[in-house]
Design a protein around this motif. Structure first.
Motif, short mmCIF file in Angstrom:
data_model
loop_
_atom_site.label_atom_id
_atom_site.label_comp_id
_atom_site.label_asym_id
_atom_site.label_seq_id
_atom_site.Cartn_x
_atom_site.Cartn_y
_atom_site.Cartn_z
N LYS A 55 0.88 -1.11 -0.09
CA LYS A 55 0.04 0.07 -0.15
C LYS A 55 1.00 1.13 0.17
CE LYS A 55 -3.90 -2.32 2.24
NZ LYS A 55 -4.42 -2.31 3.68
N ILE A 56 2.03 1.39 0.64
CA ILE A 56 2.97 2.33 0.62
C ILE A 56 3.36 2.38 -0.70
CG2 ILE A 56 5.34 2.99 1.52
CD1 ILE A 56 4.32 1.56 4.18
N ALA A 57 3.92 1.59 -1.29
CA ALA A 57 4.47 1.63 -2.56
C ALA A 57 3.48 2.25 -3.53
CB ALA A 57 4.98 0.31 -3.16
N ILE A 58 2.20 1.87 -3.48
CA ILE A 58 1.09 2.36 -4.46
C ILE A 58 0.73 3.90 -4.00
CG2 ILE A 58 -1.09 2.07 -4.86
CD1 ILE A 58 -1.12 -1.05 -4.41
N PHE A 59 0.84 4.41 -2.82
CA PHE A 59 0.35 5.36 -2.51
C PHE A 59 1.67 6.42 -2.79
CE2 PHE A 59 0.35 9.31 0.25
CZ PHE A 59 -0.56 9.86 -0.22
N PHE A 60 2.91 6.11 -2.62
CA PHE A 60 3.86 6.93 -2.85
C PHE A 60 4.29 6.73 -4.39
CE2 PHE A 60 4.78 7.06 1.88
CZ PHE A 60 4.11 8.10 2.13
N ASP A 61 3.89 5.86 -5.10
CA ASP A 61 4.09 5.77 -6.56
C ASP A 61 5.60 5.30 -6.74
OD1 ASP A 61 3.50 5.42 -9.27
OD2 ASP A 61 4.54 7.33 -9.58
N LYS A 62 6.12 4.31 -5.86
CA LYS A 62 7.34 3.59 -5.86
C LYS A 62 7.30 2.28 -5.85
CE LYS A 62 9.23 7.74 -4.68
NZ LYS A 62 9.84 8.60 -6.01
N SER A 63 8.38 1.69 -6.40
CA SER A 63 8.31 0.04 -6.34
C SER A 63 8.58 -0.57 -4.86
CB SER A 63 9.30 -0.25 -7.30
OG SER A 63 10.55 -0.22 -6.69
N PHE A 64 8.26 -1.70 -4.69
CA PHE A 64 8.49 -2.34 -3.36
C PHE A 64 9.99 -2.32 -3.15
CE2 PHE A 64 9.19 -5.74 -0.92
CZ PHE A 64 8.09 -6.02 0.11
N ALA A 65 10.90 -2.69 -4.39
CA ALA A 65 12.22 -2.86 -4.33
C ALA A 65 12.93 -1.34 -3.90
CB ALA A 65 13.00 -3.22 -5.33
N GLU A 66 12.41 -0.52 -4.55
CA GLU A 66 13.05 1.06 -4.27
C GLU A 66 12.69 1.46 -2.89
OE1 GLU A 66 12.35 5.17 -6.69
OE2 GLU A 66 10.87 3.54 -6.77
N ILE A 67 11.53 1.06 -2.13
CA ILE A 67 11.22 1.50 -0.69
C ILE A 67 12.16 0.77 0.22
CG2 ILE A 67 9.18 1.42 1.04
CD1 ILE A 67 7.49 2.52 -0.92
N THR A 68 12.25 -0.56 0.00
CA THR A 68 12.85 -1.44 0.85
C THR A 68 14.58 -1.61 0.83
OG1 THR A 68 12.31 -3.25 -0.45
CG2 THR A 68 10.83 -2.73 1.18
N THR A 69 15.08 -1.04 -0.12
CA THR A 69 16.52 -1.56 -0.43
C THR A 69 17.40 -0.25 -0.65
OG1 THR A 69 16.23 -1.59 -3.07
CG2 THR A 69 15.91 -3.82 -1.43
N LYS A 70 16.82 0.94 -0.99
CA LYS A 70 17.69 2.05 -1.20
C LYS A 70 17.43 3.42 -0.70
CE LYS A 70 16.43 3.25 -5.86
NZ LYS A 70 16.78 3.34 -7.24
N LYS A 71 18.23 4.41 -0.29
CA LYS A 71 17.52 5.66 0.09
C LYS A 71 16.85 6.36 -1.04
CE LYS A 71 18.55 9.96 2.42
NZ LYS A 71 19.57 10.65 2.60
N ILE A 72 15.66 6.99 -0.76
CA ILE A 72 14.98 7.69 -1.74
C ILE A 72 15.28 9.09 -1.54
CG2 ILE A 72 12.57 8.03 -2.75
CD1 ILE A 72 11.90 5.45 -1.91
N GLU A 73 15.59 9.87 -2.45
CA GLU A 73 15.68 11.29 -2.72
C GLU A 73 14.52 11.72 -2.99
OE1 GLU A 73 18.31 12.77 -1.58
OE2 GLU A 73 19.29 10.87 -1.29
N VAL A 74 13.86 12.62 -2.23
CA VAL A 74 12.69 13.08 -2.23
C VAL A 74 12.74 14.70 -2.98
CG1 VAL A 74 10.25 13.40 -1.62
CG2 VAL A 74 12.03 11.65 -0.69
#
Length: 184
Positions: A55-74
């Motif tokens: 649900k987090i990935a869908i809301f923030f429009d990020k992939s599961f891997a992106e959210i769980t494996t690397k720091k996301i620059e916002v």
């Protein structure tokens, strides 16, 4: 899944949440979890389930891997990006069109507003700045958040009005201090 990191996940989620401007309560509702559980996760006392992460990935429009494996620059404009992404989702669009959280309003709007950027304002004047954006907040709530944001906001007693504080952009004050120090 070998690179999955719950620490990276937690940092990414709460950073994305900060940049989105939605409240913890709104976010808990999106995830269909209790506000208490969300706070437990923030404090490291609980974890998001796989369903939560989806649900987090869908809301923030990020992939599961992106959210769980690397720091996301916002990007500072992330809230508007989310609004554009979710323009057809009535529930998400409504949350993103409502007034943002007070910390978001201070960090991403107030410190860049021309009325505040080079001034010292009382809370009532800061509330007027927020009204320009169509947002109504309570004075005590705004005062409380302003005082928490010491890296962005300086607070000092008003020189004429007892019990009143003046707030200014900390970066402005830091620049003045640096200029003063370098001229000596």
């Amino acid at each position: 899944m070998a690179n999955y990191s719950k620490e990276i996940l937690q940092n990414n989620v709460f950073n994305l949440l900060r940049y989105s401007g939605i409240t913890y309560e709104q976010f808990a509702n999106i995830l269909e979890i209790s506000l208490r559980k969300l706070k437990y996760v923030k404090n490291g006392e609980s974890e998001f389930s796989i369903a939560d992460v989806s649900k987090i990935a869908i809301f923030f429009d990020k992939s599961f891997a992106e959210i769980t494996t690397k720091k996301i620059e916002v990007d500072r404009n992330f809230r508007n990006e989310l609004l554009n992404i979710h323009r057809k989702n009535v529930e998400y669009r409504k949350i993103l069109e409502d007034r943002p959280s007070i910390p978001y309003a201070i960090e991403f709007i107030l410190v860049f507003d021309p009325e505040f950027e080079n001034s010292e304002l009382e809370v009532k004047q800061i509330l007027q700045v927020f009204r320009k954006y169509g947002w109504e907040y309570r004075s005590p709530s705004v005062s409380k958040e302003l005082k928490k944001m010491k890296s962005l906001i300086l607070s000092k007693p008003h020189h004429q009005k007892k019990g009143t504080n003046l707030y200014s952009k900390a970066i402005l004050q830091q620049n003045v201090l640096n200029i003063t120090a370098s001229s000596k």
